[in-house]
Design a protein around this motif. Structure first.
Motif, PDB file in Angstrom:
ATOM      1  N   ARG A  59      27.863  39.962  40.007  1.00  0.00           N
ATOM      2  CA  ARG A  59      28.822  40.089  41.101  1.00  0.00           C
ATOM      3  C   ARG A  59      29.545  38.760  41.329  1.00  0.00           C
ATOM      4  NH1 ARG A  59      28.477  44.382  44.576  1.00  0.00           N
ATOM      5  NH2 ARG A  59      26.827  45.877  44.173  1.00  0.00           N
ATOM      6  N   ASN A 100      33.558  37.946  40.654  1.00  0.00           N
ATOM      7  CA  ASN A 100      34.345  37.677  41.858  1.00  0.00           C
ATOM      8  C   ASN A 100      34.406  36.171  42.127  1.00  0.00           C
ATOM      9  OD1 ASN A 100      34.795  40.527  43.114  1.00  0.00           O
ATOM     10  ND2 ASN A 100      32.651  40.474  42.512  1.00  0.00           N
ATOM     11  N   ASN A 105      38.370  43.317  50.721  1.00  0.00           N
ATOM     12  CA  ASN A 105      37.676  44.139  49.725  1.00  0.00           C
ATOM     13  C   ASN A 105      38.163  45.578  49.770  1.00  0.00           C
ATOM     14  OD1 ASN A 105      36.199  41.941  48.922  1.00  0.00           O
ATOM     15  ND2 ASN A 105      34.442  42.412  50.237  1.00  0.00           N
ATOM     16  N   ARG A 156      41.446  45.758  47.985  1.00  0.00           N
ATOM     17  CA  ARG A 156      41.298  45.706  46.528  1.00  0.00           C
ATOM     18  C   ARG A 156      40.715  47.002  45.994  1.00  0.00           C
ATOM     19  NH1 ARG A 156      39.806  40.321  47.692  1.00  0.00           N
ATOM     20  NH2 ARG A 156      37.610  40.878  47.728  1.00  0.00           N
ATOM     21  N   GLU A 157      39.755  47.590  46.733  1.00  0.00           N
ATOM     22  CA  GLU A 157      39.164  48.839  46.275  1.00  0.00           C
ATOM     23  C   GLU A 157      40.207  49.950  46.221  1.00  0.00           C
ATOM     24  OE1 GLU A 157      36.162  49.414  49.112  1.00  0.00           O
ATOM     25  OE2 GLU A 157      34.866  47.812  48.390  1.00  0.00           O
ATOM     26  N   ILE A 182      42.379  50.148  43.054  1.00  0.00           N
ATOM     27  CA  ILE A 182      41.839  50.478  41.730  1.00  0.00           C
ATOM     28  C   ILE A 182      42.520  51.720  41.182  1.00  0.00           C
ATOM     29  CG2 ILE A 182      39.769  51.213  40.486  1.00  0.00           C
ATOM     30  CD1 ILE A 182      38.119  49.465  42.244  1.00  0.00           C
ATOM     31  N   LYS A 200      30.379  49.437  34.740  1.00  0.00           N
ATOM     32  CA  LYS A 200      31.520  48.699  35.268  1.00  0.00           C
ATOM     33  C   LYS A 200      32.819  49.413  34.927  1.00  0.00           C
ATOM     34  CE  LYS A 200      29.231  44.202  34.810  1.00  0.00           C
ATOM     35  NZ  LYS A 200      29.363  42.801  34.349  1.00  0.00           N
ATOM     36  N   ARG A 243      35.200  46.463  39.261  1.00  0.00           N
ATOM     37  CA  ARG A 243      34.069  46.807  40.120  1.00  0.00           C
ATOM     38  C   ARG A 243      32.803  46.916  39.289  1.00  0.00           C
ATOM     39  NH1 ARG A 243      32.399  48.381  44.954  1.00  0.00           N
ATOM     40  NH2 ARG A 243      34.440  48.053  45.886  1.00  0.00           N
ATOM     41  N   TYR A 295      28.948  48.536  39.479  1.00  0.00           N
ATOM     42  CA  TYR A 295      28.181  49.586  40.165  1.00  0.00           C
ATOM     43  C   TYR A 295      26.700  49.396  39.849  1.00  0.00           C
ATOM     44  CZ  TYR A 295      32.863  51.626  40.224  1.00  0.00           C
ATOM     45  OH  TYR A 295      34.210  51.826  40.380  1.00  0.00           O
ATOM     46  N   GLU A 307      36.354  54.125  43.895  1.00  0.00           N
ATOM     47  CA  GLU A 307      36.958  53.151  44.803  1.00  0.00           C
ATOM     48  C   GLU A 307      35.922  52.462  45.677  1.00  0.00           C
ATOM     49  OE1 GLU A 307      39.966  55.041  47.036  1.00  0.00           O
ATOM     50  OE2 GLU A 307      41.487  54.865  45.470  1.00  0.00           O
ATOM     51  N   THR A 308      35.053  53.237  46.324  1.00  0.00           N
ATOM     52  CA  THR A 308      34.114  52.669  47.295  1.00  0.00           C
ATOM     53  C   THR A 308      32.808  52.226  46.659  1.00  0.00           C
ATOM     54  OG1 THR A 308      33.147  54.836  47.822  1.00  0.00           O
ATOM     55  CG2 THR A 308      35.097  54.150  49.070  1.00  0.00           C
ATOM     56  N   GLY A 309      32.455  52.764  45.492  1.00  0.00           N
ATOM     57  CA  GLY A 309      31.176  52.439  44.883  1.00  0.00           C
ATOM     58  C   GLY A 309      30.000  53.139  45.520  1.00  0.00           C
TER      59      GLY A 309
END
Length: 514
Positions: A88, A92, A176, A179-180, A183, A244, A256, A258, A292-294
């Motif tokens: 992570r 990032n 965040n 950005r999500e 995607i 990913k 992202r 996951y 998008e949200t994971g």
């Protein structure tokens, strides 16, 4: 005799009214002067010099240390406990640097924050009368208008740092979320010219475009998003327990990570809408995740290690899971229940392939007896769960992966005999013995194969690290790409860009070629 009452801060009843007022005003004046001196001292230490825009790092360091002591119990600094946190952080880097700068530069805004918080604290400089002191229930916390009450310096710093951290956390959450949401909303500029044109013939990649690093274990599978305007998104599943989504067309950024599984992620695929991901893991679970949200939309326990997953082509709410079990389970993601079970006397299922229309399906197993591979490939009727045929493939090799031709009624099976065999997708599913694709090595690895969008090019990985491209109609090798130094496990051809492919290897490296 009059009764005597003792008060902590009260004066004698013999004091005159003038003396009490004089003392109250004196103490009030001392409190206000002390408050003003503290505020001026605080401002002189925190505010940067008006002659220079550069911050005073000595003062910032002092306040940073002070704020750490005061807020360490409220906001501890977490350390990464496993390689997932490191990934992570790796993906990032920009966000981490921005956070460090904000945390370092936070103290200069302390006076402004103090000004906002001060009205919430209401403490008197002096009680109004002795009766208020004697009765705590009737004590009034009042302050004269225009006078700011005194707040201890430690309390001011701690409260200010807490407020700054909360404000930054809210800003970071909004960033965040932005950005999500981007995607699935952004369209790659590289794809736009191809979305309005008629698909051209597939080409052969020659040069590397980018290298994607970040996985700490072998990458088992790669897949481009099937939605044309989102096909710049590349999905990867790895043995490091993560999967990913990358921008595989332009920037090469990891969009992202996951971490929904506690075991190795063996297989992954996109849903037809491109908004969810289906994954199977060695932690016995199959998970549907929001891109998008994971967040996990569905998580199902199969009670065996999942090695392969497949979505029903005409009913995406139903998917199949196979693995270290003699049965293949069909789940309904809406009810989270098993709707069908396909039982066979095998040890494990290696791959699942739905034929066109979803009426029949093919499963591959590791069951080999004597000189023939009886039940290596089994055809099933989806509705009745009955075996249609288990005498499709008669050689003594297992088939780690299957691929369906996008246009013709045929499919290919990757075999451990270092060749790919061609089968008819219509009953009785006969193998074409005159056509086979040779020249690559499998040697026990789960090497995947993939067709181009027009079905003219068949690509396969190899245990030697190469990616091989075959002409599907005459089975000759068109090009051999020396992609990796370790076994190349998967080759995924782009559904829109005619000469773009992605490859992955046993060390976790991903490369995009064009």
């Amino acid at each position: 005799m009059s009764a005597l009452v003792d008060y902590d801060d009260s004066e004698s009843e013999d004091d005159s009214l003038d003396q009490r007022e004089e003392k109250a005003s004196a103490v009030h004046t001392v409190c206000c002067e002390q408050n003003q001196r503290d505020v001026e001292c605080n401002n002189s230490k925190v505010m940067p010099s008006p002659r220079s825009f550069a911050p005073d790092w000595t003062v910032l360091e002092y306040h940073e240390n002070t704020s750490e002591r005061n807020s360490s119990s409220i906001y501890p600094n977490p350390q990464p406990q496993n390689y997932t946190d490191l990934e992570r952080k790796y993906c990032n880097v920009g966000a981490a640097e921005d956070k460090h700068f904000r945390d370092t530069a936070a103290p200069p805004s302390l006076p402004e924050t103090h000004g906002k918080i001060a009205p919430l604290q209401s403490l008197p400089c002096m009680p109004q009368s002795s009766s208020d002191v004697s009765n705590p229930a009737k004590r009034q916390l009042t302050v004269s208008s225009g006078v700011r009450p005194y707040i201890p310096k430690r309390q001011r710093l701690a409260t200010s740092v807490e407020t700054v951290d909360l404000k930054y956390t809210a800003e970071q959450g909004l960033g965040n979320q932005t950005r999500e949401s981007q995607i699935l909303s952004n369209v790659s500029a590289k794809l736009k010219p191809y979305l309005t044109e008629k698909p051209s013939a597939a080409g052969i990649p020659r040069r590397p475009l980018m290298s994607l690093g970040g996985h700490q274990g072998p990458v088992n599978t790669l897949q481009w998003c099937p939605v044309p305007h989102l096909s710049h998104l590349l999905l990867s599943a790895s043995m490091d327990k993560t999967f990913k989504v990358w921008d595989g067309a332009e920037s090469g950024r990891c969009l992202r990570v996951y971490t929904c599984h506690s075991g190795a992620v063996r297989d992954a695929c996109w849903t037809p809408c491109g908004r969810h991901l289906l994954t199977g893991s060695f932690d016995n679970t199959a998970v549907i995740t929001d891109v998008e949200t994971g967040q996990q939309a569905v998580k199902l326990d199969n009670q065996f290690k999942v090695m392969c997953v497949a979505l029903h082509p005409s009913n995406p709410e139903v998917f199949l899971c196979g693995g270290y079990s003699s049965a293949v389970k069909a789940w309904d993601s809406r009810s989270c229940k098993v709707v069908k079970v396909y039982k066979a006397g095998i040890q494990q299922t290696l791959d699942i392939l739905f034929l066109r229309g979803g009426v029949d399906l093919i499963t591959s197993s590791d069951c080999v007896s004597r000189d023939s591979a009886d039940r290596t490939l089994i055809a099933w009727d989806y509705q009745t769960t009955a075996k249609v045929s288990n005498q499709i493939y008669h050689e003594r090799y297992t088939c780690p992966s299957l691929a369906l031709h996008p246009l013709e009624d045929s499919f290919v099976a990757q075999t451990n005999g270092n060749y790919m065999a061609v089968f008819s997708s219509q009953q009785p599913y006969r193998m074409n013995k005159r056509r086979r694709f040779e020249g690559h090595k499998v040697e026990g690895y789960a090497v995947h194969c993939d067709f181009s969008l027009d079905g003219t090019v068949l690509a396969s990985g190899s245990s030697t690290g190469c990616a091989h491209f075959y002409d599907y109609h005459n089975t000759r090798i068109l090009h051999t790409l020396h992609a990796h130094s370790q076994p190349c496990l998967s080759v995924s051809q782009h559904p829109v860009l005619p000469t773009t492919v992605a490859t992955c290897d046993w060390t976790g490296e991903i490369k995009v070629w064009h």
